[in-house]
Design a protein around this motif. Structure first.
Motif: not given
Length: 514
Positions: A402-405, A380, A399-400, A437-439
């Motif tokens: 948002q990616s982790y809700q 990120f 951004n981080f 992909n941070v998922s």
């Protein structure tokens, strides 16, 4: 044949003495009697006499119709006005308005809607008017201005939401029943003297007790808002305009005192507001205190949007849910007491968690450097790591999040620290580097923590529900699909205990070995 015809006419005469017999002229010459046999002539004569009798009977039954006039028409019109079917003067002349009123009455009473007042219609009219004069009640089937006024009053009080038709149907009946229940009257759906008096009291016009509802304005609304603010239900400046925020405050107050929560301020609500004068005043919260309350409720999983500093319906519902879960009085009021209770619950949950400082734009510290390093490892952050929290760092953090809700505020709060998996700034270099992909955040846990408590994501609220019990839970994906990671453990027994806790609270938790 003679006996049958006579009996039929006699019965008609007994039904109404105002029958007017009209002579009927029939030209029989077309039959050419001289050319008929005696038997045929007798049969035709019998048919002719029967036709004549029935024609006379029909004329007799048509008591009043278009073109009629006189005292009887006047009485019919008065009766139709009383029953609410005729909205015109009683002139004694049977014209189109009277005909339409008769048809309306006939339809309401399941009679043939021909607009003619025959024997059956006249009998039904007499019975209906006699019953109305005897009781004076409004009930199913009633019509007229009295019903229209009733519907207006019930709508003003918040019990009737249908169009004002002047007809007492099932919707009006149900509205009456709801009102009767709210004031402790026998709920029979009939507006008698007691119900009429209760409605009159509830809809006091003007003076100290005007009925107020959404859309009202003026000094009375200002006084209402001031009183609600004094009691801790209204956390805004009085404006004199009755909008949604005022309605929510009224509903909260009505629920608290146990009266019908319609959001409409009637005499009963005014009395209740005045009756609270002897109770200690509950001070309202400042805008900053409301934000603090909302943020803590969000951290605890009760408030699912950004703090606004204004108490609205969502805040009240969050407070009520918190109060229920903690066995407190459920009034939904944002005051000092609830703020203190939420703070205590927040401290209990987060007391044993790492205590990193919250980082904002403009900060410069070793912790900022640690966060930048971690964000770079996760893909990120790709600028120079200098320990200064600038606008680019804030955007990277957002951004981080948002990616982790996580609420994408751009600041590094406790929840963000947990998602970054940074317990101490000194061990950040020991964290394995992950790019792309941070998922696949599940690889962020130590290799020996292979027992993971997961909750399949069924809807957008699943993560918030889990965070009520596991604040650092986060959304993740694998070949199993999307799920909430509620903790990773090296000991399966500990993982099962966490899973059992979540299942006991209605969540579909299970232990998965990775």
């Amino acid at each position: 044949m003679d006996t049958t015809g006579y009996s039929y006419i006699a019965s008609i005469y007994e039904e109404s003495e105002s029958i007017e017999f009209i002579p009927i002229e029939i030209n029989w010459q077309f039959l050419q009697w001289r050319n008929l046999s005696s038997v045929t002539a007798m049969r035709l004569l019998s048919v002719a006499l029967t036709t004549g009798v029935l024609s006379v009977a029909g004329q007799a039954l048509a008591l009043e119709k278009i073109g009629s006039s006189g005292a009887n028409v006047t009485n019919i019109q008065r009766c139709l006005k009383q029953l609410g079917f005729l909205n015109a003067p009683a002139t004694g002349k049977f014209a189109a308005l009277t005909q339409r009123a008769v048809i309306g009455f006939q339809r309401a009473n399941r009679l043939t809607p021909d607009g003619i007042v025959g024997g059956s219609t006249q009998t039904a009219l007499q019975r209906a008017c006699q019953a109305r004069n005897a009781s004076g009640e409004l009930k199913i089937g009633s019509r007229g201005t009295a019903v229209s006024q009733l519907q207006r009053n019930l709508k003003q009080l918040g019990y009737f939401n249908a169009p004002n038709t002047g007809y007492f149907g099932t919707e009006t009946q149900q509205a009456v029943i709801r009102f009767q229940r709210s004031v402790g009257i026998g709920a029979d759906g009939v507006v008698g003297s007691r119900t009429t008096e209760a409605i009159r009291n509830a809809t006091g016009v003007g003076g100290r007790y005007p009925v107020l509802s959404e859309g009202s304005s003026g000094q009375a609304v200002t006084s209402l808002q001031q009183r609600l603010r004094q009691l801790g239900y209204f956390n805004a400046n009085p404006t004199g305009n009755f909008q949604r925020i005022t309605k929510d405050a009224v509903i909260a107050f009505q629920r608290r005192v146990g009266i019908s929560a319609t959001g409409v301020v009637n005499r009963q609500t005014w009395n209740a507001l005045e009756g609270f004068a002897q109770n200690p005043v509950r001070p309202s919260l400042s805008t900053q205190q409301v934000r603090d309350l909302q943020q803590r409720l969000r951290d605890l999983g009760y408030f699912n949007t950004n703090p606004t500093g204004t108490v609205g319906a969502m805040t009240r519902e969050a407070i009520i849910q918190f109060q229920r879960d903690n066995r407190l009085s459920t009034d939904g009021i944002a005051d000092v007491q609830i703020l203190e209770a939420v703070r205590q619950a927040w401290n209990v949950r987060y007391a044993n968690q790492p205590s990193q400082d919250v980082l904002f734009v403009g900060d410069r510290s070793e912790n900022v450097r640690v966060v930048q390093q971690r964000l770079a490892q996760l893909g990120f952050f790709d600028k120079s790591i200098d320990g200064y929290f600038d606008e680019y760092t804030r955007a990277s953090v957002a951004n981080f999040q948002q990616s982790y809700q996580i609420n994408p505020t751009g600041r590094v709060d406790w929840q963000t620290w947990q998602a970054l998996n940074i317990n101490q700034a000194s061990n950040v270099n020991n964290v394995p580097i992950m790019r792309g992909n941070v998922s696949n955040f599940s690889t962020n846990r130590p290799n020996n923590n292979r027992y993971v408590v997961i909750v399949p994501i069924n809807n957008q609220n699943t993560l918030n529900q889990v965070r009520r019990y596991v604040p650092n839970a986060y959304a993740d994906k694998s070949n199993l699909g999307s799920y909430v990671n509620a903790g990773a453990f090296s000991d399966r027994l500990l993982a099962e205990q966490r899973s059992k806790l979540l299942r006991s609270n209605g969540l579909d938790a299970r232990v998965q070995y990775f």
